[in-house]
Design an enzyme around this catalytic site. Sequence first.
Site, PDB file in Angstrom:
ATOM      1  N   GLU A   1      -6.559  -2.563  -8.314  1.00  0.00           N
ATOM      2  CA  GLU A   1      -6.938  -3.372  -7.143  1.00  0.00           C
ATOM      3  C   GLU A   1      -7.205  -4.827  -7.551  1.00  0.00           C
ATOM      4  O   GLU A   1      -8.179  -5.458  -7.107  1.00  0.00           O
ATOM      5  CB  GLU A   1      -8.178  -2.768  -6.448  1.00  0.00           C
ATOM      6  CG  GLU A   1      -8.022  -1.321  -6.014  1.00  0.00           C
ATOM      7  CD  GLU A   1      -7.015  -1.104  -4.887  1.00  0.00           C
ATOM      8  OE1 GLU A   1      -6.541  -2.100  -4.306  1.00  0.00           O
ATOM      9  OE2 GLU A   1      -6.696   0.064  -4.618  1.00  0.00           O
TER      10      GLU A   1
ATOM     11  N   CYS B   1      11.145   3.878   9.544  1.00  0.00           N
ATOM     12  CA  CYS B   1      12.595   4.139   9.423  1.00  0.00           C
ATOM     13  C   CYS B   1      13.004   4.801   8.113  1.00  0.00           C
ATOM     14  O   CYS B   1      14.168   5.161   7.957  1.00  0.00           O
ATOM     15  CB  CYS B   1      13.375   2.841   9.606  1.00  0.00           C
ATOM     16  SG  CYS B   1      13.292   1.761   8.161  1.00  0.00           S
TER      17      CYS B   1
ATOM     18  N   GLY C   1       2.614   3.583  -4.828  1.00  0.00           N
ATOM     19  CA  GLY C   1       2.505   4.284  -6.110  1.00  0.00           C
ATOM     20  C   GLY C   1       1.967   3.427  -7.245  1.00  0.00           C
ATOM     21  O   GLY C   1       2.107   3.793  -8.417  1.00  0.00           O
TER      22      GLY C   1
ATOM     23  N   MET D   1       0.856  -1.198   0.000  1.00  0.00           N
ATOM     24  CA  MET D   1       0.000   0.000   0.000  1.00  0.00           C
ATOM     25  C   MET D   1       0.894   1.252   0.000  1.00  0.00           C
ATOM     26  O   MET D   1       1.999   1.231   0.544  1.00  0.00           O
ATOM     27  CB  MET D   1      -0.918   0.001   1.215  1.00  0.00           C
ATOM     28  CG  MET D   1      -2.014  -1.061   1.130  1.00  0.00           C
ATOM     29  SD  MET D   1      -3.137  -0.996   2.549  1.00  0.00           S
ATOM     30  CE  MET D   1      -3.991   0.561   2.265  1.00  0.00           C
ATOM     31  N   PHE D   2       0.433   2.304  -0.618  1.00  0.00           N
ATOM     32  CA  PHE D   2       1.111   3.608  -0.704  1.00  0.00           C
ATOM     33  C   PHE D   2       2.401   3.569  -1.528  1.00  0.00           C
ATOM     34  O   PHE D   2       3.224   4.480  -1.440  1.00  0.00           O
ATOM     35  CB  PHE D   2       1.427   4.174   0.699  1.00  0.00           C
ATOM     36  CG  PHE D   2       0.234   4.254   1.602  1.00  0.00           C
ATOM     37  CD1 PHE D   2      -0.676   5.297   1.494  1.00  0.00           C
ATOM     38  CD2 PHE D   2      -0.005   3.269   2.545  1.00  0.00           C
ATOM     39  CE1 PHE D   2      -1.789   5.365   2.333  1.00  0.00           C
ATOM     40  CE2 PHE D   2      -1.107   3.329   3.385  1.00  0.00           C
ATOM     41  CZ  PHE D   2      -2.002   4.374   3.276  1.00  0.00           C
TER      42      PHE D   2
END
Length: 194
Positions: free
Chosen positions: A96, A155, A28, A25-26
């Site tokens: 998706e 991190c 791109g 997820m996230f």
Amino acid sequence: MLFSENYFSQRDRQVGSIEVICGSMFSGKTEELIRRMKRAQFAKLPVEIFKPAIDIRYAEKEVVSHDSNSIPSTPVEHSSAILLLGGEAKVIGIDEAQFFDDELPNVCIQLANKGVRVIVAGLDMDYQGRPFGPMPNIMAVAEDVYKVHAVCVKCGAPANYSYRFTKNDNVVLLGEKESYEPRCRHCYFHKIDE
Ligand SMILES: Nc1ncnc2c1ncn2[C@@H]1O[C@H](COP(=O)(O)OP(=O)(O)O)[C@@H](O)[C@H]1O
Ligand SMILES: Cc1cn([C@H]2C[C@H](O)[C@@H](COP(=O)(O)O)O2)c(=O)[nH]c1=O
Ligand SMILES: [Zn+2]
């Protein structure tokens, strides 16, 4: 040059293909799918974009990225509808893809074999780090697999995993930052600061 931009010039034939954009997820995935679809539109190719009907997070009839980029799409309940609704499209995008049924790889193969460039975006792994839905089988039959990475929220390293902090054991749980965060291998498996 990307494989994806080279696809239709082989000896004057229109050559179909399957491209996969995968990652956490996230990472791109949707932005990369939208970028490729918009380039196809600039090339005046007929395009169609599909998404699973259950994915109603941002909009019912649009594919929308976490950064609010969007493109119109058609929600479908079953992958077989893509064969019926794809029409004369030369480029078909599917977002998706992890939520689709097990027929999706076969649907992609049928489209590619009739000359369609198929671009599939989806989560390669679920929140438990397991292969998600039809994604591994689509990756196996694709000409090109492009893995993208988010930034680990703990991190700053490249993130490969989608960490779920909502207590829910269902594999399918729609959500955003209230339930998930991207993490690197170390921060995912050591469950830093749960
Ligand atoms: N930790 C993060 N790492 C990278 N991008 C992030 C992060 N958190 C939010 N974003 C946003 O998410 C966008 C990517 O969204 P999107 O293409 O919808 O991703 P995906 O489809 O892979 O979930 C990035 O451009 C960025 O604005
Ligand atoms: C890891 C994981 C995610 N989901 C859901 C959460 C979101 O609604 C989508 C992924 O969207 P994105 O465009 O990749 O950010 O999938 C899920 O149902 N189960 C999971 O394990
Ligand atoms: Zn990390």
